[in-house]
Design a protein around this motif. Structure first.
Motif, PDB file in Angstrom:
ATOM      1  N   GLY A   1     128.602 -28.470  24.145  1.00  0.00           N
ATOM      2  CA  GLY A   1     129.841 -27.827  24.566  1.00  0.00           C
ATOM      3  C   GLY A   1     129.617 -26.552  25.352  1.00  0.00           C
ATOM      4  O   GLY A   1     130.561 -25.787  25.578  1.00  0.00           O
ATOM      5  N   ALA A   2     128.362 -26.311  25.806  1.00  0.00           N
ATOM      6  CA  ALA A   2     128.054 -25.091  26.557  1.00  0.00           C
ATOM      7  C   ALA A   2     128.910 -25.002  27.817  1.00  0.00           C
ATOM      8  O   ALA A   2     129.250 -26.008  28.432  1.00  0.00           O
ATOM      9  N   SER A   3     129.243 -23.764  28.192  1.00  0.00           N
ATOM     10  CA  SER A   3     130.077 -23.534  29.365  1.00  0.00           C
ATOM     11  C   SER A   3     129.359 -23.978  30.640  1.00  0.00           C
ATOM     12  O   SER A   3     128.141 -23.818  30.777  1.00  0.00           O
ATOM     13  N   ILE A   4     130.133 -24.489  31.574  1.00  0.00           N
ATOM     14  CA  ILE A   4     129.577 -24.920  32.853  1.00  0.00           C
ATOM     15  C   ILE A   4     128.995 -23.736  33.625  1.00  0.00           C
ATOM     16  O   ILE A   4     128.092 -23.903  34.454  1.00  0.00           O
ATOM     17  N   VAL A   5     129.490 -22.523  33.322  1.00  0.00           N
ATOM     18  CA  VAL A   5     128.993 -21.320  34.008  1.00  0.00           C
ATOM     19  C   VAL A   5     127.498 -21.144  33.753  1.00  0.00           C
ATOM     20  O   VAL A   5     126.720 -20.850  34.670  1.00  0.00           O
ATOM     21  N   TRP A   6     127.086 -21.343  32.484  1.00  0.00           N
ATOM     22  CA  TRP A   6     125.665 -21.216  32.151  1.00  0.00           C
ATOM     23  C   TRP A   6     124.844 -22.294  32.844  1.00  0.00           C
ATOM     24  O   TRP A   6     123.743 -22.038  33.318  1.00  0.00           O
ATOM     25  N   VAL A   7     125.378 -23.493  32.895  1.00  0.00           N
ATOM     26  CA  VAL A   7     124.668 -24.599  33.549  1.00  0.00           C
ATOM     27  C   VAL A   7     124.454 -24.281  35.031  1.00  0.00           C
ATOM     28  O   VAL A   7     123.363 -24.469  35.576  1.00  0.00           O
ATOM     29  N   LEU A   8     125.508 -23.761  35.687  1.00  0.00           N
ATOM     30  CA  LEU A   8     125.406 -23.436  37.112  1.00  0.00           C
ATOM     31  C   LEU A   8     124.446 -22.275  37.361  1.00  0.00           C
ATOM     32  O   LEU A   8     123.661 -22.297  38.318  1.00  0.00           O
ATOM     33  N   LEU A   9     124.492 -21.271  36.502  1.00  0.00           N
ATOM     34  CA  LEU A   9     123.612 -20.106  36.672  1.00  0.00           C
ATOM     35  C   LEU A   9     122.143 -20.496  36.514  1.00  0.00           C
ATOM     36  O   LEU A   9     121.287 -20.098  37.318  1.00  0.00           O
TER      37      LEU A   9
END
Length: 429
Positions: A316-324
């Protein structure tokens, strides 16, 4: 000579190079549509396990291991443009056949055949680039090639992910076949390639009579005698061995923390492409003689840290972390790949370029037999998160070793850098 004097420092005025470059860009864009679709098809739709996923890179690498060096020799001996045309046409036909693969047992042989054609195409394209541009334009050409390779990671996965939201993976595969056909047509428009090297090296014809095994042996002998090439190849091999443990297990990892979001993998790869493109544009403006050790080592540090960070993400990690994380991964990948390819081109004579890149194909593809299978086993029994963290930390340590021991690994490059600084300053002015 007319082109040579008028082009200045820009490759945009080299019409022949730009057509070949456009064909390369078209094919690369299609490959990323294809790569993402195959991963989604196998990982999410067919629900293949880690070991079955690991067989994909094995199928892709086997032709390079068996015939990579011979392909490099062929690129040096045969007409490079015709070779690239044939590869594009046959790749398009094989991609159409991939559409009808009902299972992994049909898919893997088709991917292996297609990989065999790419194995011929890559050294031919690199060798042709080396012939079409001047010495002082090599970094720019390397950066442009890397820019396309990484830039296609932005548009390819984004549009591929969008297409997958409405269409099946087979449609993305078909798009790759069509784009390969377009690449073939672009190469057909290139006629009568003439370069300064062709004119100045007309007595190169005797090479046609040299046996293939002799040319192959000469390529290996040249690389083993060059400290810079050998260090670069071994450093690349060590890093590839680590990276390939997890490279085809991203689907396994994403199924753990994003089981319902198929497109998230595409977004991550797109962010990787953005990071790579931006750093490549920056590298293109910097002094090309900056030490190899700094760029290669820092590339591995950034890639390793990003892989470990991805393994630390929770469900459920935020997509923001994935993109960063993907963005930082792209920066590391861009720094490493541009420097690696530039080093091989810069330190190799034009008539040996195909052979050296063929050897590189063989050496780096060898790890694709062992590492992915090892990665599949490890992920199967220990879980993807733990393996990603450990693999990332190992690569980070390898990058730090490159930074610390760069003077020992690339001593000649260091001497060149010190001696060339004033000249570089004059050229830049």
């Amino acid at each position: 000579m007319e082109l040579s004097t008028k082009q200045g420092t820009s490759l945009l005025h080299n019409k022949t190079y730009m057509r070949v470059y456009s064909a390369f860009a078209t094919a690369s864009f299609g490959d990323w549509f294809d790569a993402l679709a195959i991963q989604v098809l196998v990982g999410y739709r067919w629900q293949a396990g880690p070991l079955m996923l690991a067989l994909i890179p094995v199928a892709l690498a086997l032709p390079s291991i068996l015939f990579g060096s011979v392909a490099g020799v062929a690129a040096d001996r045969l007409n490079k443009l015709k070779l690239m045309r044939v590869c594009d046409l046959l790749t398009a036909l094989l991609t159409v056949l991939v559409l009808f693969a009902p299972s992994m047992f049909w898919l893997l042989p088709l991917l292996a055949l297609r990989s065999a054609l790419s194995m011929l195409n890559m050294p031919a394209q690199q060798s042709l680039t080396r012939s079409l541009v001047r010495e002082d334009q090599l970094l720019q050409a390397s950066s442009l090639n890397g820019l396309v390779n990484q830039g296609s990671k932005i548009a390819g996965p984004l549009l591929g992910g969008l297409a997958l939201a409405f269409l099946t993976p087979q449609w993305c595969i078909l798009i790759n076949a069509l784009l390969r056909g377009c690449s073939y047509l672009l190469l057909l428009s290139v006629k009568n390639i003439r370069t300064d090297e062709d004119n100045s090296k007309q007595p190169e014809a005797p090479e046609d009579k040299i046996p293939l095994h002799t040319m192959w042996r000469e390529g290996w002998s040249f690389m083993l005698r060059s400290r810079i090439l050998l260090s670069t190849m071994l450093f690349g091999l060590a890093g590839a061995l680590v990276i390939q443990v997890v490279d085809f297990q991203f689907t396994s990892l994403f199924r753990v923390f994003a089981p319902e979001r198929e497109s998230l993998l595409g977004w991550m790869v797109a962010a990787t492409g953005v990071g790579a493109v931006l750093i490549i544009l920056l590298l293109n403006k910097l002094n090309p003689e900056t030490g190899y050790s700094w760029r290669l080592g820092s590339g591995y540090v950034l890639i390793g840290g990003s892989i470990a960070a991805l393994g630390s993400l929770q469900p459920g990690a935020s997509i923001v972390w994935v993109l960063l994380i993907g963005f930082v991964l792209g920066i590391g990948n861009g720094v490493f790949m541009v420097t690696f390819n530039y080093c091989l081109q810069k330190e190799t004579p034009p008539h040996m370029t195909g052979r050296i890149f063929g050897i590189q194909n063989t050496v780096l593809s060898t790890v694709l037999i062992i590492a992915p299978l090892l990665g599949g086993l490890l992920v199967q029994y220990a879980g993807p998160a733990r393996i990603f963290i450990n693999t990332g930390l190992l690569l980070l340590l390898l990058g730090l070793a490159g930074l610390l021991f760069g003077r020992l690994l690339w001593p000649e490059a260091k001497l060149k850098l010190e001696g060339a600084q004033p000249v570089a300053a004059v050229d830049q002015g």
